[in-house]
Motif scaffolding. Sequence first.
Motif, PDB file in Angstrom:
ATOM      1  N   THR A 131       0.832  -1.204   0.000  1.00 15.76           N
ATOM      2  CA  THR A 131       0.000   0.000   0.000  1.00 15.76           C
ATOM      3  C   THR A 131       0.864   1.251   0.000  1.00 15.76           C
ATOM      4  O   THR A 131       2.032   1.220   0.396  1.00 15.76           O
ATOM      5  CB  THR A 131      -0.945   0.042   1.221  1.00 15.76           C
ATOM      6  N   ALA A 132       0.251   2.343  -0.442  1.00 19.25           N
ATOM      7  CA  ALA A 132       0.963   3.628  -0.456  1.00 19.25           C
ATOM      8  C   ALA A 132      -0.048   4.753  -0.393  1.00 19.25           C
ATOM      9  O   ALA A 132      -1.233   4.587  -0.747  1.00 19.25           O
ATOM     10  CB  ALA A 132       1.809   3.760  -1.710  1.00 19.25           C
ATOM     11  N   ARG A 133       0.413   5.905   0.066  1.00 18.94           N
ATOM     12  CA  ARG A 133      -0.399   7.127   0.041  1.00 18.94           C
ATOM     13  C   ARG A 133       0.142   7.988  -1.083  1.00 18.94           C
ATOM     14  O   ARG A 133       1.326   8.346  -1.097  1.00 18.94           O
ATOM     15  CB  ARG A 133      -0.329   7.862   1.370  1.00 18.94           C
ATOM     16  N   VAL A 134      -0.736   8.300  -2.019  1.00 18.27           N
ATOM     17  CA  VAL A 134      -0.354   9.086  -3.191  1.00 18.27           C
ATOM     18  C   VAL A 134      -0.838  10.514  -2.982  1.00 18.27           C
ATOM     19  O   VAL A 134      -2.044  10.758  -2.858  1.00 18.27           O
ATOM     20  CB  VAL A 134      -0.951   8.495  -4.485  1.00 18.27           C
ATOM     21  N   ASN A 135       0.084  11.443  -2.921  1.00 14.14           N
ATOM     22  CA  ASN A 135      -0.236  12.860  -2.729  1.00 14.14           C
ATOM     23  C   ASN A 135      -0.126  13.585  -4.068  1.00 14.14           C
ATOM     24  O   ASN A 135       0.756  13.280  -4.881  1.00 14.14           O
ATOM     25  CB  ASN A 135       0.739  13.482  -1.733  1.00 14.14           C
ATOM     26  N   GLY A 136      -1.006  14.544  -4.287  1.00 18.98           N
ATOM     27  CA  GLY A 136      -0.949  15.267  -5.546  1.00 18.98           C
ATOM     28  C   GLY A 136      -1.888  16.452  -5.576  1.00 18.98           C
ATOM     29  O   GLY A 136      -2.410  16.887  -4.544  1.00 18.98           O
ATOM     30  N   THR A 137      -2.105  16.948  -6.773  1.00 17.14           N
ATOM     31  CA  THR A 137      -2.974  18.105  -6.982  1.00 17.14           C
ATOM     32  C   THR A 137      -4.139  17.705  -7.869  1.00 17.14           C
ATOM     33  O   THR A 137      -3.935  17.230  -8.991  1.00 17.14           O
ATOM     34  CB  THR A 137      -2.199  19.257  -7.632  1.00 17.14           C
ATOM     35  N   LEU A 138      -5.350  17.890  -7.343  1.00 15.44           N
ATOM     36  CA  LEU A 138      -6.568  17.667  -8.123  1.00 15.44           C
ATOM     37  C   LEU A 138      -7.077  19.014  -8.602  1.00 15.44           C
ATOM     38  O   LEU A 138      -7.248  19.941  -7.796  1.00 15.44           O
ATOM     39  CB  LEU A 138      -7.629  16.980  -7.267  1.00 15.44           C
ATOM     40  N   THR A 139      -7.310  19.114  -9.915  1.00 18.98           N
ATOM     41  CA  THR A 139      -7.877  20.327 -10.499  1.00 18.98           C
ATOM     42  C   THR A 139      -9.271  19.996 -11.026  1.00 18.98           C
ATOM     43  O   THR A 139      -9.427  19.156 -11.907  1.00 18.98           O
ATOM     44  CB  THR A 139      -7.001  20.885 -11.624  1.00 18.98           C
ATOM     45  N   LEU A 140     -10.283  20.648 -10.443  1.00 19.16           N
ATOM     46  CA  LEU A 140     -11.682  20.395 -10.786  1.00 19.16           C
ATOM     47  C   LEU A 140     -12.409  21.729 -10.861  1.00 19.16           C
ATOM     48  O   LEU A 140     -12.282  22.550  -9.952  1.00 19.16           O
ATOM     49  CB  LEU A 140     -12.310  19.491  -9.722  1.00 19.16           C
ATOM     50  N   ARG A 141     -13.135  21.944 -11.933  1.00 16.87           N
ATOM     51  CA  ARG A 141     -13.823  23.227 -12.160  1.00 16.87           C
ATOM     52  C   ARG A 141     -12.842  24.403 -12.083  1.00 16.87           C
ATOM     53  O   ARG A 141     -13.176  25.488 -11.621  1.00 16.87           O
ATOM     54  CB  ARG A 141     -14.956  23.422 -11.146  1.00 16.87           C
ATOM     55  N   GLY A 142     -11.614  24.173 -12.527  1.00 20.89           N
ATOM     56  CA  GLY A 142     -10.609  25.224 -12.552  1.00 20.89           C
ATOM     57  C   GLY A 142      -9.969  25.514 -11.215  1.00 20.89           C
ATOM     58  O   GLY A 142      -9.134  26.423 -11.107  1.00 20.89           O
ATOM     59  N   VAL A 143     -10.336  24.753 -10.174  1.00 17.48           N
ATOM     60  CA  VAL A 143      -9.778  24.943  -8.831  1.00 17.48           C
ATOM     61  C   VAL A 143      -8.787  23.826  -8.547  1.00 17.48           C
ATOM     62  O   VAL A 143      -9.128  22.638  -8.668  1.00 17.48           O
ATOM     63  CB  VAL A 143     -10.883  24.951  -7.760  1.00 17.48           C
ATOM     64  N   ALA A 144      -7.565  24.189  -8.160  1.00 22.41           N
ATOM     65  CA  ALA A 144      -6.526  23.209  -7.857  1.00 22.41           C
ATOM     66  C   ALA A 144      -6.332  23.115  -6.348  1.00 22.41           C
ATOM     67  O   ALA A 144      -6.111  24.120  -5.675  1.00 22.41           O
ATOM     68  CB  ALA A 144      -5.217  23.597  -8.533  1.00 22.41           C
TER      69      ALA A 144
END
Length: 205
Positions: A131-144
């Motif tokens: 298992t792992a925790r994946v960190n990142g940036t979600l961009t939805l409706r132009g909001v990151a």
Amino acid sequence: MKRTLLALFLVSAVSAPAAAQDAPPALTKDPMQVKAGRYRLDSAHGKITWSLSHLGYSTYYGQFTDVSGDLTLDPKKPAESRLSVKIGTASVNALHDKLNAHLKAPDFLNVEAFPEATFVSTSVEPTSPTTARVNGTLTLRGVAKPVSFDATFNQAGPHPVDKLYTVGFDGWTVIKRSEFGVNAFLPVLGDEVALRLEGEFKAVD
């Protein structure tokens, strides 16, 4: 006769290593045995299932079915793995035509203005051998916004249908839709949206 036996022995000695070298990799549930390299999401087997509370009466489920992604893996350096995903927002499907139309409208996803959502990983933190925790940036409706999800390695090896080397994962996280500007019907319609992620990735090199 001796020459024939000698010839057979030489052929066997030469061909055996080649056969072993050419043998396809075996199916494995050990992430350390996974083939390192670049992978691409199999769009037929990459889905995002979402759910949220519907007025407190039930938990409503739907999916995004237009999902593509690229993954870079190295079992010896799992923390250096990288993932990028694109989601076609118009593929939202709640199995009800009228509701689908509303989810695509400006109240919710506003798919005409924002036809695509993306997730790009920034780091991967192994939490156990599988298992792992994946960190990142979600961009939805132009909001990151920063988003993390928990991923579980299922297995890897030659796919029984297409024979391509495949690695499979499950993932799970919860986001708040209000953080991305999706405020319709708050607070009676749930703010927290649970996301179940399924992905089969095919080796591309």
